[in-house]
Write an enzyme that holds these catalytic residues in place. Sequence first.
Site, PDB file in Angstrom:
ATOM      1  N   TYR A  97       0.743  -1.244  -0.090  1.00 59.52           N
ATOM      2  CA  TYR A  97      -0.062   0.159  -0.074  1.00 59.52           C
ATOM      3  C   TYR A  97       0.818   1.225  -0.001  1.00 59.52           C
ATOM      4  O   TYR A  97       0.503   2.196  -0.386  1.00 59.52           O
ATOM      5  CB  TYR A  97      -0.889   0.018   1.259  1.00 59.52           C
ATOM      6  N   THR A 155      -7.457 -12.906  -1.165  1.00 61.63           N
ATOM      7  CA  THR A 155      -8.534 -13.121  -2.150  1.00 61.63           C
ATOM      8  C   THR A 155      -7.947 -12.574  -3.658  1.00 61.63           C
ATOM      9  O   THR A 155      -8.234 -12.978  -4.619  1.00 61.63           O
ATOM     10  CB  THR A 155      -9.796 -12.376  -2.044  1.00 61.63           C
ATOM     11  N   GLN A 389     -13.806  -2.354   5.948  1.00 60.74           N
ATOM     12  CA  GLN A 389     -13.917  -3.574   5.887  1.00 60.74           C
ATOM     13  C   GLN A 389     -13.940  -4.312   7.363  1.00 60.74           C
ATOM     14  O   GLN A 389     -12.742  -4.081   7.908  1.00 60.74           O
ATOM     15  CB  GLN A 389     -13.072  -4.111   4.916  1.00 60.74           C
ATOM     16  N   TYR A 463      -1.442  -3.985   5.702  1.00 66.81           N
ATOM     17  CA  TYR A 463      -2.173  -2.862   5.136  1.00 66.81           C
ATOM     18  C   TYR A 463      -1.305  -1.590   5.349  1.00 66.81           C
ATOM     19  O   TYR A 463      -1.671  -0.986   6.294  1.00 66.81           O
ATOM     20  CB  TYR A 463      -3.679  -2.568   5.838  1.00 66.81           C
TER      21      TYR A 463
HETATM   22  C1  LIG Z   1      -5.757  -5.482  -4.287  1.00 72.42           C
HETATM   23  C2  LIG Z   1      -5.228  -6.002  -2.997  1.00 72.42           C
HETATM   24  C3  LIG Z   1      -6.050  -7.047  -2.309  1.00 72.42           C
HETATM   25  C4  LIG Z   1      -5.547  -7.444  -1.033  1.00 72.42           C
HETATM   26  N1  LIG Z   1      -6.033  -8.515  -0.462  1.00 72.42           N
HETATM   27  C5  LIG Z   1      -5.563  -8.793   0.897  1.00 72.42           C
HETATM   28  C6  LIG Z   1      -6.282 -10.095   1.657  1.00 72.42           C
HETATM   29  O1  LIG Z   1      -7.236 -10.464   1.161  1.00 72.42           O
HETATM   30  N2  LIG Z   1      -5.448 -10.326   2.716  1.00 72.42           N
HETATM   31  C7  LIG Z   1      -4.680  -9.646   3.151  1.00 72.42           C
HETATM   32  O2  LIG Z   1      -3.910 -10.253   4.308  1.00 72.42           O
HETATM   33  N3  LIG Z   1      -3.776  -8.830   2.609  1.00 72.42           N
HETATM   34  C8  LIG Z   1      -4.376  -8.130   1.261  1.00 72.42           C
HETATM   35  N4  LIG Z   1      -3.841  -7.318   0.681  1.00 72.42           N
HETATM   36  C9  LIG Z   1      -2.595  -6.794   1.165  1.00 72.42           C
HETATM   37  C10 LIG Z   1      -1.539  -7.497   0.685  1.00 72.42           C
HETATM   38  O3  LIG Z   1      -1.129  -8.632   1.654  1.00 72.42           O
HETATM   39  C11 LIG Z   1      -0.185  -6.590   1.201  1.00 72.42           C
HETATM   40  O4  LIG Z   1       0.023  -5.609   0.202  1.00 72.42           O
HETATM   41  C12 LIG Z   1       1.453  -7.510   0.701  1.00 72.42           C
HETATM   42  O5  LIG Z   1       2.126  -7.016   1.487  1.00 72.42           O
HETATM   43  C13 LIG Z   1       1.614  -7.419  -0.848  1.00 72.42           C
HETATM   44  O6  LIG Z   1       2.492  -8.421  -1.121  1.00 72.42           O
HETATM   45  P1  LIG Z   1       3.509  -8.117  -2.566  1.00 72.42           P
HETATM   46  O7  LIG Z   1       4.348  -9.328  -2.403  1.00 72.42           O
HETATM   47  O8  LIG Z   1       2.500  -7.906  -3.510  1.00 72.42           O
HETATM   48  O9  LIG Z   1       3.870  -6.904  -2.308  1.00 72.42           O
HETATM   49  P2  LIG Z   1       5.376  -5.947  -2.399  1.00 72.42           P
HETATM   50  O10 LIG Z   1       5.131  -4.609  -2.659  1.00 72.42           O
HETATM   51  O11 LIG Z   1       6.321  -6.744  -3.336  1.00 72.42           O
HETATM   52  O12 LIG Z   1       5.904  -6.214  -1.055  1.00 72.42           O
HETATM   53  C14 LIG Z   1       5.364  -5.772   0.107  1.00 72.42           C
HETATM   54  C15 LIG Z   1       6.605  -5.899   1.170  1.00 72.42           C
HETATM   55  O13 LIG Z   1       7.160  -6.896   1.274  1.00 72.42           O
HETATM   56  C16 LIG Z   1       8.592  -6.964   1.074  1.00 72.42           C
HETATM   57  N5  LIG Z   1       8.824  -8.093   0.184  1.00 72.42           N
HETATM   58  C17 LIG Z   1       8.253  -8.417  -0.635  1.00 72.42           C
HETATM   59  N6  LIG Z   1       8.901  -9.667  -1.088  1.00 72.42           N
HETATM   60  C18 LIG Z   1       9.996 -10.119  -0.093  1.00 72.42           C
HETATM   61  C19 LIG Z   1      10.622 -11.100   0.202  1.00 72.42           C
HETATM   62  N7  LIG Z   1      10.675 -12.198  -0.723  1.00 72.42           N
HETATM   63  N8  LIG Z   1      11.448 -11.073   1.040  1.00 72.42           N
HETATM   64  C20 LIG Z   1      11.529  -9.881   1.839  1.00 72.42           C
HETATM   65  N9  LIG Z   1      10.886  -8.907   1.709  1.00 72.42           N
HETATM   66  C21 LIG Z   1       9.920  -9.050   0.822  1.00 72.42           C
HETATM   67  C22 LIG Z   1       8.761  -5.695   0.162  1.00 72.42           C
HETATM   68  O14 LIG Z   1       9.976  -4.991   0.244  1.00 72.42           O
HETATM   69  C23 LIG Z   1       7.675  -4.741   0.871  1.00 72.42           C
HETATM   70  O15 LIG Z   1       8.045  -4.062   1.961  1.00 72.42           O
HETATM   71  C24 LIG Z   1      -4.260  -7.020  -0.513  1.00 72.42           C
HETATM   72  C25 LIG Z   1      -3.698  -5.709  -1.345  1.00 72.42           C
HETATM   73  C26 LIG Z   1      -3.915  -5.367  -2.354  1.00 72.42           C
HETATM   74  C27 LIG Z   1      -3.505  -4.249  -3.154  1.00 72.42           C
END
Ligand SMILES: Cc1cc2nc3c(=O)[nH]c(=O)nc-3n(C[C@H](O)[C@H](O)[C@H](O)COP(=O)(O)OP(=O)(O)OC[C@H]3O[C@@H](n4cnc5c(N)ncnc54)[C@H](O)[C@@H]3O)c2cc1C
Length: 512
Positions: A97, A155, A389, A463
């Site tokens: 986020y 989801t 939510q 979040y």
């Molecule tokens: C549309 C949408 C729906 C969502 N629905 C849910 C839901 O249903 N339930 C829920 O719990 N959350 C939900 N989220 C929140 C989501 O879990 C977080 O945004 C999550 O951190 C995203 O992971 P990412 O790998 O896509 O993000 P990224 O932006 O790639 O990573 C998030 C953070 O983790 C770090 N990171 C990523 N990969 C690694 C790694 N391999 N090792 C160490 N650090 C790492 C990044 O540097 C960053 O700080 C939702 C978010 C969105 C945008």
Amino acid sequence: MAAIMFRRRLLLGALCISNIALGNVLSLQSILESEGIVAYFEDQPNYQNASTPFNLRLPFKPVAIAYPSNVEEVAGAIVAGASLNVPVCARSGGHSYGAFSLGGEDGHLVIDLSMIRDIHIDNSTSVAIIGTGNRLGDVATGLFNQAGRALPHGTCPLVGIGGHTSYGGYGFTSRQWGLTLDAVIGATVALANGTIVETSASQNSDLFWALRGAAPSFGIVTHFHFQTFAAPTQPTYFNYYWSLPLDQAITAIELYQKFSSSPSLPKEIGFELNLFKGSAMGEILVNLQGSYYGSPEGYDAIVDPFLSAMPNQTSEPQVNVTSWLENLALLAGTPLATTPAFLATDHDTFYSKSLTTPSDTPMSQEAIVALANLMSTEGWNTSTNWFVQLELYGGLSSQISMTSSNATAYFNRQSLWTIQFYASSSDYSPPYPEEGFTFVDRLVASITAAEPDTFRYGAYPNYIDASLTPHEWQTLYYGSNLDRLRKIKSEVDPTGVFTFPQSIPSDSLFVV
Ligand SMILES: Cc1cc2nc3c(=O)[nH]c(=O)nc-3n(C[C@H](O)[C@H](O)[C@H](O)COP(=O)(O)OP(=O)(O)OC[C@H]3O[C@@H](n4cnc5c(N)ncnc54)[C@H](O)[C@@H]3O)c2cc1C
Ligand SMILES: *[C@@H]1O[C@H](CO)[C@@H](O)[C@H](O)[C@H]1NC(C)=O
Ligand SMILES: *[C@@H]1O[C@H](CO)[C@@H](O)[C@H](O)[C@H]1NC(C)=O
Ligand SMILES: *[C@@H]1O[C@H](CO)[C@@H](O)[C@H](O)[C@H]1NC(C)=O
Ligand SMILES: *[C@@H]1O[C@H](CO)[C@@H](O)[C@H](O)[C@H]1NC(C)=O
Ligand SMILES: *[C@@H]1O[C@H](CO)[C@@H](O)[C@H](O)[C@H]1NC(C)=O
Ligand SMILES: *[C@@H]1O[C@H](CO)[C@@H](O)[C@H](O)[C@H]1NC(C)=O
Ligand SMILES: *[C@@H]1O[C@H](CO)[C@@H](O)[C@H](O)[C@H]1NC(C)=O
């Protein structure tokens, strides 16, 4: 002495990251090139696309985005960044986020994991080893198609397994299976100094503890090892809508709170109450959505206490008994496949906050009234597209709460709900209106101002909320786990290679 100077340089680097000397940028480029690691720098045509965040409100400018294809290359890229004082961060699905996978500010080296997308299941143990370049849609499809297995997770199919697992991972199976990070039994990690380690309950166990709730501050996980679950055979998806005037909306939230903490609620059900702008000033649109994983005949009796106490629904209820993958697609509201076309359109422009509510202290009527009031008035005249939510984490038999708050770095386990407050710009594109910030802030404050000090709320790191002060996020995300996290940070990343706006501070940075 040399070590101290090295530390000093890194500290200095961390303080002026948006000001990296051109010479260092060129050195980084040549190191990565010599190691055969694909990387895009600011003057290159792919940079713009590669540095576009999910949240278009936060277009930070990284120094470069690197695409290593294995753990050795990840380690090489970390060392390259560290040696030139460039802070390093990982990107899995890029759905942070706060755009923390771009660094959450300008001047970071982004390690994009999209080339590391293997999914391997051992049929005899049902342990899955999953590359952190995978998205949730790939994970669900891979596990099910290879072996009929599943994990608890959120989801949205495009969220990455890397960030999601690092900071929690909530889905409707979480009441029976726990958070995504609760299914982790091991992790392969590249550390700040380029060392590659395996972690588990018996190997590097302090680091293993820290990874499950705060991984981004400690290293880059290339593979998580998960204990998978047998996919439910006949999941029941459900979705109901009510368009309600203020007084009935207040009653609905109160009923929902009673239902959430009902002793007869089995752990095989998961759901959330969603609140949206109503169809007229003074109204709120109320939605209950979730899934039940027990045998379908049992479903009606479980939800009846809530449904029968509610007013008539606004539209036809939707209840579907389907296969596991169809259930996930219904919850997503999209197909699970992570196609390039789907990825290209996957953006928003938003501001969001969260609040976890303590399971031993129900939300007061005063707070519910204040929240509903605001949603039905300002929620009507705001230009933003918003939702509130109320996700059910607790309830008497929830697996999330069965694990103690210090068993993993993830802290807020004794919570009834995680409440998410989320407002997008009117067309989901920039610019973001100032009133979006104040509206969301006021939604949260409507609750916190109405509750006594004994209402010990927290916030959900997935979040991630860049507007929190250091004292706020440290307390709200990590509670009493913070001290141990700081200690481990000082051991594995003393100079702060993995530094970003809400990274765990290293105690050793202050004694240099
Ligand atoms: C549309 C949408 C729906 C969502 N629905 C849910 C839901 O249903 N339930 C829920 O719990 N959350 C939900 N989220 C929140 C989501 O879990 C977080 O945004 C999550 O951190 C995203 O992971 P990412 O790998 O896509 O993000 P990224 O932006 O790639 O990573 C998030 C953070 O983790 C770090 N990171 C990523 N990969 C690694 C790694 N391999 N090792 C160490 N650090 C790492 C990044 O540097 C960053 O700080 C939702 C978010 C969105 C945008
Ligand atoms: C943009 O990047 C994504 C991966 O993040 C890639 O799938 C897509 O092909 C790129 N688009 C263009 C136009 O280069
Ligand atoms: C694992 O089990 C699945 C069926 O559950 C089977 O299709 C697959 O071939 C097995 N994989 C291996 C490597 O044995
Ligand atoms: C609710 O629905 C029932 C059954 O369809 C109907 O008899 C009743 O009048 C409705 N109540 C209201 C307030 O619309
Ligand atoms: C789900 O059920 C609703 C009725 O409850 C029906 O209209 C819809 O077509 C079903 N969808 C699927 C994918 O089965
Ligand atoms: C919306 O209405 C409220 C009063 O009901 C007012 O305080 C607020 O300023 C209005 N907001 C906007 C964006 O018009
Ligand atoms: C967790 O806390 C309990 C007491 O509250 C303590 O006994 C236990 O040792 C702690 N566990 C860890 C891993 O710190
Ligand atoms: C790298 O850091 C780890 C964790 O602190 C440490 O165990 C290891 O000895 C370090 N390796 C080198 C080469 O310094």
